[in-house]
Motif scaffolding. Structure first.
Motif, mmCIF file in Angstrom:
data_model
loop_
_atom_site.group_PDB
_atom_site.id
_atom_site.type_symbol
_atom_site.label_atom_id
_atom_site.label_comp_id
_atom_site.label_asym_id
_atom_site.label_seq_id
_atom_site.Cartn_x
_atom_site.Cartn_y
_atom_site.Cartn_z
ATOM 1 N N PHE A 26 0.820 -1.577 0.244
ATOM 2 C CA PHE A 26 0.227 -0.151 0.395
ATOM 3 C C PHE A 26 0.538 1.652 -0.029
ATOM 4 O O PHE A 26 1.026 2.108 -0.778
ATOM 5 C CB PHE A 26 -1.257 -0.420 0.999
ATOM 6 C CG PHE A 26 -1.254 0.881 1.333
ATOM 7 C CD1 PHE A 26 -2.706 1.915 0.514
ATOM 8 C CD2 PHE A 26 -1.238 2.250 2.593
ATOM 9 C CE1 PHE A 26 -3.439 2.981 0.770
ATOM 10 C CE2 PHE A 26 -1.884 3.233 2.467
ATOM 11 C CZ PHE A 26 -3.070 3.708 1.543
ATOM 12 N N THR A 27 1.554 1.782 0.759
ATOM 13 C CA THR A 27 2.992 1.838 0.931
ATOM 14 C C THR A 27 3.835 2.704 -0.820
ATOM 15 O O THR A 27 3.511 3.724 -1.061
ATOM 16 C CB THR A 27 3.770 2.390 1.953
ATOM 17 O OG1 THR A 27 3.216 1.578 3.106
ATOM 18 C CG2 THR A 27 4.858 3.446 2.170
ATOM 19 N N TYR A 28 3.756 1.548 -1.344
ATOM 20 C CA TYR A 28 4.712 1.660 -2.412
ATOM 21 C C TYR A 28 3.578 2.327 -3.121
ATOM 22 O O TYR A 28 3.914 2.867 -3.960
ATOM 23 C CB TYR A 28 5.504 0.195 -2.714
ATOM 24 C CG TYR A 28 6.290 0.032 -1.904
ATOM 25 C CD1 TYR A 28 7.793 0.882 -1.830
ATOM 26 C CD2 TYR A 28 6.881 -0.945 -0.781
ATOM 27 C CE1 TYR A 28 9.249 0.914 -1.762
ATOM 28 C CE2 TYR A 28 7.929 -0.922 -0.460
ATOM 29 C CZ TYR A 28 9.484 -0.311 -0.781
ATOM 30 O OH TYR A 28 10.278 -0.595 -0.617
ATOM 31 N N LEU A 34 5.567 1.892 -7.810
ATOM 32 C CA LEU A 34 5.539 0.756 -8.409
ATOM 33 C C LEU A 34 5.356 1.260 -9.639
ATOM 34 O O LEU A 34 3.856 0.657 -10.116
ATOM 35 C CB LEU A 34 4.347 -0.100 -7.709
ATOM 36 C CG LEU A 34 4.228 -0.287 -6.377
ATOM 37 C CD1 LEU A 34 3.507 -0.867 -5.889
ATOM 38 C CD2 LEU A 34 5.673 -1.830 -5.901
ATOM 39 N N GLN A 35 6.680 1.379 -10.960
ATOM 40 C CA GLN A 35 6.516 1.747 -11.857
ATOM 41 C C GLN A 35 7.928 2.126 -12.391
ATOM 42 O O GLN A 35 8.371 2.343 -11.928
ATOM 43 C CB GLN A 35 5.269 3.606 -11.979
ATOM 44 C CG GLN A 35 5.868 4.597 -11.164
ATOM 45 C CD GLN A 35 4.890 5.726 -11.617
ATOM 46 O OE1 GLN A 35 4.232 5.596 -13.471
ATOM 47 N NE2 GLN A 35 4.470 6.370 -11.005
ATOM 48 N N ARG A 75 6.669 1.132 -20.941
ATOM 49 C CA ARG A 75 6.363 1.607 -19.244
ATOM 50 C C ARG A 75 5.089 0.589 -18.455
ATOM 51 O O ARG A 75 4.246 0.342 -18.637
ATOM 52 C CB ARG A 75 5.853 2.939 -18.815
ATOM 53 C CG ARG A 75 5.642 3.666 -17.052
ATOM 54 C CD ARG A 75 4.510 4.940 -17.843
ATOM 55 N NE ARG A 75 5.283 5.943 -18.606
ATOM 56 C CZ ARG A 75 4.373 7.285 -18.984
ATOM 57 N NH1 ARG A 75 3.187 6.613 -19.697
ATOM 58 N NH2 ARG A 75 5.417 7.462 -19.619
ATOM 59 N N LEU A 76 6.008 -0.136 -17.085
ATOM 60 C CA LEU A 76 5.311 -0.871 -16.219
ATOM 61 C C LEU A 76 5.121 -0.224 -15.364
ATOM 62 O O LEU A 76 5.920 0.135 -14.903
ATOM 63 C CB LEU A 76 6.082 -2.116 -15.762
ATOM 64 C CG LEU A 76 7.204 -3.293 -17.120
ATOM 65 C CD1 LEU A 76 7.562 -4.005 -16.824
ATOM 66 C CD2 LEU A 76 5.643 -3.272 -17.598
ATOM 67 N N SER A 77 3.402 0.157 -15.059
ATOM 68 C CA SER A 77 2.711 0.501 -13.243
ATOM 69 C C SER A 77 1.328 -0.296 -12.539
ATOM 70 O O SER A 77 1.025 -1.162 -13.878
ATOM 71 C CB SER A 77 2.354 1.793 -14.095
ATOM 72 O OG SER A 77 1.338 1.837 -14.446
ATOM 73 N N SER A 98 0.271 -2.044 -15.645
ATOM 74 C CA SER A 98 -0.385 -2.179 -16.800
ATOM 75 C C SER A 98 1.107 -1.568 -17.469
ATOM 76 O O SER A 98 2.126 -1.643 -17.055
ATOM 77 C CB SER A 98 -1.321 -0.967 -17.157
ATOM 78 O OG SER A 98 -0.374 0.049 -16.908
ATOM 79 N N ALA A 99 1.108 -2.005 -18.699
ATOM 80 C CA ALA A 99 2.584 -2.369 -19.842
ATOM 81 C C ALA A 99 2.299 -1.810 -21.026
ATOM 82 O O ALA A 99 1.336 -2.202 -21.577
ATOM 83 C CB ALA A 99 3.040 -3.852 -19.730
ATOM 84 N N GLU A 100 2.493 -0.457 -20.528
ATOM 85 C CA GLU A 100 2.106 1.158 -21.771
ATOM 86 C C GLU A 100 3.731 0.523 -22.976
ATOM 87 O O GLU A 100 4.538 0.799 -22.566
ATOM 88 C CB GLU A 100 2.108 2.059 -21.533
ATOM 89 C CG GLU A 100 1.450 2.637 -22.445
ATOM 90 C CD GLU A 100 1.138 4.305 -21.922
ATOM 91 O OE1 GLU A 100 0.819 5.195 -22.792
ATOM 92 O OE2 GLU A 100 1.525 4.508 -20.936
ATOM 93 N N ALA A 101 3.227 0.364 -24.259
ATOM 94 C CA ALA A 101 5.321 0.658 -25.061
ATOM 95 C C ALA A 101 4.584 1.674 -25.896
ATOM 96 O O ALA A 101 3.815 2.270 -26.315
ATOM 97 C CB ALA A 101 4.327 -1.031 -26.125
#
Length: 188
Positions: A26-28, A34-35, A75-77, A98-101
């Motif tokens: 939760f904190t991270y 977390l990205q 971009r992983l988040s 999600s992974a945005e390319a």
């Protein structure tokens, strides 16, 4: 409730509860930690796929046609807080990411290519041997990837192929990475 060992010999006992792990998650997540952006040079040399439009042509042929042999970034988040539950037989985790390319053009402009939601339920049985952490990860319940958006005129990537590659990468790189991070000075 869990009974702790009552050995009379000197020992170190470490117990971490779900509450501690989920509070950390939760904190991270809340802090935006977390990205991660990933470029091709960050991937291990053994990784079977390079972050270039040529390689991604396996999943979206139109991407290679529109941007021939351009570098890409991911971009992983996290979309939601990860959840961890501990059972006597295994650890269970729910990941919502999600992974945005992006295609990287010669002038360093990043063009969005596609966005995949990667939701995974992972079960892992930790194995400790010779000062090493190992495991048997298993993805369970439903598809791993769901396409959300793509470039105008591009079809969505072939998600099943990408899902199989991600499962393979988890097994090939996920557990060895955990070993190197958790036990960097251990004896092989």
């Amino acid at each position: 409730p869990m009974a702790l060992a009552t050995e009379h010999e000197p020992m170190l006992l470490l117990a971490i509860t779900e509450f501690v792990a989920n509070s950390a998650a939760f904190t991270y997540f809340t802090a935006g930690a977390l990205q991660r952006n990933i470029s091709s040079d960050m991937l291990p040399r053994r990784f079977p796929l390079k972050l270039k439009t040529k390689s991604m042509g396996l999943f979206s042929p139109q991407l290679q046609e529109r941007y021939p042999d351009h570098p890409m970034e991911l971009r992983l988040s996290a979309r939601q807080q990860p959840r961890l539950s501990c059972r006597p037989d295994a650890l269970h985790g729910a990941l919502f990411s999600s992974a945005e390319a992006f295609v990287v053009l010669p002038n360093a402009t990043r063009v969005p290519a596609f966005l995949l939601n990667i939701d995974a339920n992972v079960t892992g049985k930790p194995i400790f041997t010779s000062n090493r952490l190992g495991g048997r990860p298993c993805l369970r319940r439903g598809p791993l990837c769901l396409p959300r958006a793509g470039l105008r005129g591009l079809s969505f990537p072939q998600v099943k192929r990408l899902e199989n590659l991600l499962k393979f990468a988890l097994w090939l790189f996920g557990v060895p990475w955990a070993n190197s991070e958790c036990c960097p000075h251990s004896v092989p």
